[in-house]
Scaffold this active site. Structure first.
Site, mmCIF file in Angstrom:
data_model
loop_
_atom_site.group_PDB
_atom_site.id
_atom_site.type_symbol
_atom_site.label_atom_id
_atom_site.label_comp_id
_atom_site.label_asym_id
_atom_site.label_seq_id
_atom_site.Cartn_x
_atom_site.Cartn_y
_atom_site.Cartn_z
ATOM 1 N N GLU A 29 0.856 -1.198 0.000
ATOM 2 C CA GLU A 29 0.000 0.000 0.000
ATOM 3 C C GLU A 29 0.888 1.243 0.000
ATOM 4 O O GLU A 29 1.816 1.348 0.805
ATOM 5 C CB GLU A 29 -0.912 -0.027 1.232
ATOM 6 C CG GLU A 29 -1.621 1.266 1.559
ATOM 7 C CD GLU A 29 -2.527 1.785 0.438
ATOM 8 O OE1 GLU A 29 -3.233 0.970 -0.197
ATOM 9 O OE2 GLU A 29 -2.488 3.016 0.199
ATOM 10 N N ALA B 13 -22.243 1.260 0.489
ATOM 11 C CA ALA B 13 -23.316 0.295 0.734
ATOM 12 C C ALA B 13 -23.052 -0.969 -0.066
ATOM 13 O O ALA B 13 -22.527 -0.916 -1.175
ATOM 14 C CB ALA B 13 -24.670 0.894 0.353
ATOM 15 N N ARG C 256 -16.701 3.680 5.106
ATOM 16 C CA ARG C 256 -15.604 2.955 4.471
ATOM 17 C C ARG C 256 -14.463 2.697 5.448
ATOM 18 O O ARG C 256 -13.917 1.599 5.509
ATOM 19 C CB ARG C 256 -15.035 3.785 3.311
ATOM 20 C CG ARG C 256 -15.942 3.839 2.127
ATOM 21 C CD ARG C 256 -15.539 4.995 1.201
ATOM 22 N NE ARG C 256 -16.583 5.230 0.242
ATOM 23 C CZ ARG C 256 -16.532 4.866 -1.039
ATOM 24 N NH1 ARG C 256 -15.463 4.280 -1.514
ATOM 25 N NH2 ARG C 256 -17.542 5.083 -1.845
ATOM 26 N N ARG D 49 -21.377 16.660 -1.880
ATOM 27 C CA ARG D 49 -21.926 15.840 -0.801
ATOM 28 C C ARG D 49 -21.981 16.638 0.491
ATOM 29 O O ARG D 49 -21.141 17.498 0.732
ATOM 30 C CB ARG D 49 -21.032 14.614 -0.555
ATOM 31 C CG ARG D 49 -20.844 13.732 -1.750
ATOM 32 C CD ARG D 49 -19.676 12.772 -1.564
ATOM 33 N NE ARG D 49 -19.079 12.407 -2.835
ATOM 34 C CZ ARG D 49 -19.295 11.252 -3.483
ATOM 35 N NH1 ARG D 49 -20.075 10.350 -2.963
ATOM 36 N NH2 ARG D 49 -18.741 11.011 -4.640
ATOM 37 N N TYR E 222 -30.325 9.815 1.697
ATOM 38 C CA TYR E 222 -30.722 8.676 2.518
ATOM 39 C C TYR E 222 -30.208 8.893 3.932
ATOM 40 O O TYR E 222 -29.228 9.609 4.154
ATOM 41 C CB TYR E 222 -30.210 7.346 1.934
ATOM 42 C CG TYR E 222 -28.747 7.308 1.574
ATOM 43 C CD1 TYR E 222 -27.795 6.862 2.480
ATOM 44 C CD2 TYR E 222 -28.310 7.719 0.320
ATOM 45 C CE1 TYR E 222 -26.448 6.820 2.143
ATOM 46 C CE2 TYR E 222 -26.971 7.687 -0.028
ATOM 47 C CZ TYR E 222 -26.047 7.233 0.891
ATOM 48 O OH TYR E 222 -24.715 7.202 0.552
ATOM 49 N N ASP F 182 -11.656 -1.242 -8.869
ATOM 50 C CA ASP F 182 -11.593 0.028 -9.589
ATOM 51 C C ASP F 182 -10.391 0.110 -10.524
ATOM 52 O O ASP F 182 -10.438 0.811 -11.539
ATOM 53 C CB ASP F 182 -11.526 1.199 -8.606
ATOM 54 C CG ASP F 182 -12.888 1.537 -8.015
ATOM 55 O OD1 ASP F 182 -13.879 0.890 -8.391
ATOM 56 O OD2 ASP F 182 -12.952 2.457 -7.177
ATOM 57 N N ALA G 251 -18.083 -0.909 -5.561
ATOM 58 C CA ALA G 251 -17.423 -1.791 -4.592
ATOM 59 C C ALA G 251 -18.047 -3.184 -4.590
ATOM 60 O O ALA G 251 -17.352 -4.188 -4.400
ATOM 61 C CB ALA G 251 -17.506 -1.179 -3.197
#
Lengths: 462, 462
Positions: free
Chosen positions: A40, A53, A124, A205, A238, A321, A334
């Protein structure tokens, strides 16, 4: 997760990227008793606090990869995106543009509801943190920024990192996201398939306290997932945080080019959102007023314009991705990455079993596994990228602004339902069976000296 | 077919239009022992000698409407559109534009094959002739050009014809095609939904002797259905007349308006087709050279721009092309018309049964039946109209002309397969069951004084 020292015929796999898909894949390979290490680039887990989700189908994939993954999802507090009533698990579309009743300015015309995804939402970063608890110590190396991947003549693959170090593996799987270096290494820096493109949609957002949102939306709408659609834009909301806050996302069509492809975010303001939605329904404008004054403008990029011609080359493969970054309009990017992880776990489990067979070449088996992955996963995942763009275009139809065209505009929901069901009703168990059968067929073809198209009459692939 | 004189509570149905769907529906109603009469504007059967194909699913619908209809299809000599080998029942897409090999100018890149439709092709006029043999003498009145349909206060519907005569019925079903007068009567002469619109595609058709076609295509391609696709056009061919001739259709995109909406055909020439396909693959140009010098240009019209807001109003209903005329790119317009005929036969069979129940109003039952028809059939059939346009746009993608975009262009086939399967894998038996259940629910709702939305929570329909 045990970090085994591989024997001569047992594969050792390197995964690039410790995002959700990379870590799920690492857990899946470990469960197949395959030696695996994750590299990583960041100093720690890189996921942000945004929501994500997973559909019932993606959760079934998790269960098949490793039941511990489903357990991690439960531990991090994943809940339904609509209200708690399981029979009311719907996504809903509603007219966000037109004002229908002089006597009731809050009235919005309901357009469609599509149920059955079984979405459970979480943060996440919290999910990744729970997943990481099941990775063996040292299973993830942080601060390893990949430069290139080189397939060597001795059959190994060499990962070269920006810090000057390198690592060898029998195979490499790039789960390194939309800006994947593994993908760029596969296709070359001069190939458009190495870079994501702007979809000409932006997103803003924000989180709004639920009691303030209820003043605008009313109780019922505030507690249930809604897309408010209209010409050139839509607003999705939501409930999150145990129904104490409303997650609000505004998506705008943008004919202009994105200013700087090296940075997918830009500064934005509530005022520019309100200006773009001038003339929309007062409920939508009321929600926008509750957003913070300063916002982030997220440019939505995907791999739709120049999709990867293949997901594999020899012992190198891309997934999630890195292979098929999508705009977010199906909420399924996802989920399909988890399907990828299941497919690869199963296939590499087959490779490990074959590796113990006398006379079987590990390189041949790995190449057959990754070819199988490409053939099993590329059509569906590239379809998703196209489909996500397509449904956003349908939400943003200019026809919503012209009453004579409403009937035409509304015919889109049959297609949107089909597309949603294709994502949600995916048969993970069937994919597992088909993947194993296809792998065995390809391996047999390779033993007999045939290429990948051996079973394709007259050269047709589909 | 017996022309019963209806008793006081037995419905008498008028069908407008003696095309394939109208006659199949008449046979279906007769089999349900319903009194029916068909009114046709022409002096005789109006179908032309062009080909038509029915999928396995449409043939299952015929079987359910009346096994005699399947028998009529067999009698008129319907055969597979691909070669006789049932395991090779595929539609195929092939690169019609790019030249791939200097060493083999006849090579065309195979793109995709999708199988399982079970298409059987025949001539429209021959099928209709066979169907008509099962209609009772006097069951069809010719020379009856409809002017208007009027729902009267006594519960009857009056058909007014151009010859000054009129006829009463308990209900009227318009199967009168793309220029339907029943549709215009439902929506009014000033409503765009009363008129088909130009899809900005034209078609040129021709028959070529198979031996000449084989010189251009080779044996295998000539005997099997192929779409040759490229930027702004495609050419489709399949063998007809027991493999003695090749049916060739060229489709061109046309940005211009259609000159005269009262006439959907115009004069055309082979030279204009060849000019539009300048630079295409020599195989495609070689086929075009085999077409006659003078051609008919067919403007392709559909109901996609202004779809019908509903298919029913009280005791009046529209079905087949009158309700959902489509461009021909799925080859499924008539197939969905046969599905309509099955749905209406079953529902009116229910009405007839209910009519014998004491206290049941015939008008209520007919309205419930037609509302059920609308709810069962409108989403799927309007989806087809959109989907047919969509797949033609995918065949005509500009990306085919740019090698860097071929990967993107080819991702379309996953979507095309889904769309084809939705048409071909329709469950006719399930539609029958659902239609009966929905009819009973709506009839119960009407008895209890509720409207059509009684079961639709929060007003959402889908």
């Amino acid at each position: 997760m045990a970090i085994n020292v591989p024997g001569p015929a047992e594969p050792h796999i390197a995964i690039v990227g410790a995002g959700i898909v990379g870590v799920i894949l690492a857990l899946g390979l470990a469960r197949q008793k395959i030696s695996v290490r994750v590299y990583e680039q960041a100093a720690g887990f890189r996921e942000i606090g945004a929501g994500i989700a997973f559909s019932a189908c993606a959760r079934r994939c998790m269960e098949l990869v490793d039941p511990g993954i489903s357990e991690a999802l439960r531990r991090c507090g994943a809940v339904s995106v609509s209200d708690e009533d399981q029979e009311d698990d719907y996504l809903r579309w509603i007219d966000g543009y037109n004002q229908h009743r002089a006597d009731d300015p809050t009235y919005q015309r309901p357009l469609a509801q599509i149920g059955g995804a079984g979405f459970r939402g979480c943060r996440r970063d919290q999910f990744l943190e729970e997943l990481a608890k099941d990775v063996a110590p040292g299973g993830i190396e942080f601060g390893k920024r990949l430069e290139t991947v080189e397939q060597k003549e001795d059959g190994k693959v060499c990962l070269v990192f920006a810090d000057g170090t390198s690592a060898d593996a029998d195979a490499v799987i790039g789960c390194d996201g939309v800006k994947s270096r593994v993908r760029r290494s596969l296709f070359g820096a001069d190939n458009e398939a190495s870079y994501a493109q702007y979809t000409h949609k932006v997103a803003y957002r924000g989180l709004v306290p639920l009691d303030r949102a209820i003043e605008v939306l009313g109780e019922w709408k505030a507690h249930n997932f809604h897309h408010h659609v209209g010409p050139g834009a839509h607003l999705t909301h939501y409930p999150v945080a145990n129904h104490t806050a409303l997650n609000v996302v505004v998506f705008l069509s943008d004919p202009e080019p994105w200013p700087d492809h090296s940075n997918m975010v830009a500064e934005g303001t509530r005022d520019e959102v309100a200006a773009a939605l001038g003339g929309w329904h007062p409920t939508v404008l009321g929600l926008v007023k509750l957003l913070p004054e300063k916002l982030v403008t997220w440019g939505l990029f995907d791999l739709g314009e120049f999709p990867a011609p293949k997901y594999n080359d020899g012992r190198v493969c891309i997934a999630g991705d890195a292979a098929h970054a999508s705009s977010p309009h199906h909420g399924a990017g996802a989920c399909l990455g988890v399907e990828d992880a299941l497919c690869l776990s199963v296939l590499l489990g087959q490779v490990r079993a074959a590796a113990t067979a006398p006379g079987e070449s590990l390189g041949t088996a790995l190449a057959a596994a990754f070819e199988t992955f490409d053939s099993m996963r590329r059509p569906r995942t590239q379809w998703l990228v196209n489909s996500s763009r397509r449904v956003c275009d349908l939400y943003h139809q200019s026809e919503w602004a012209d009453q004579r065209r409403w009937t035409k505009a509304e015919t889109c929901f049959e297609e949107i339902r089909d597309r949603s069901y294709k994502i949600w009703h995916f048969d993970a168990d069937d994919m597992v069976q088909q993947s194993v059968a296809e792998y065995k067929k390809r391996l047999l073809g390779k033993r007999n000296g045939f290429g990948r198209d051996v079973n394709e009459k007259h050269g047709y692939r589909l």
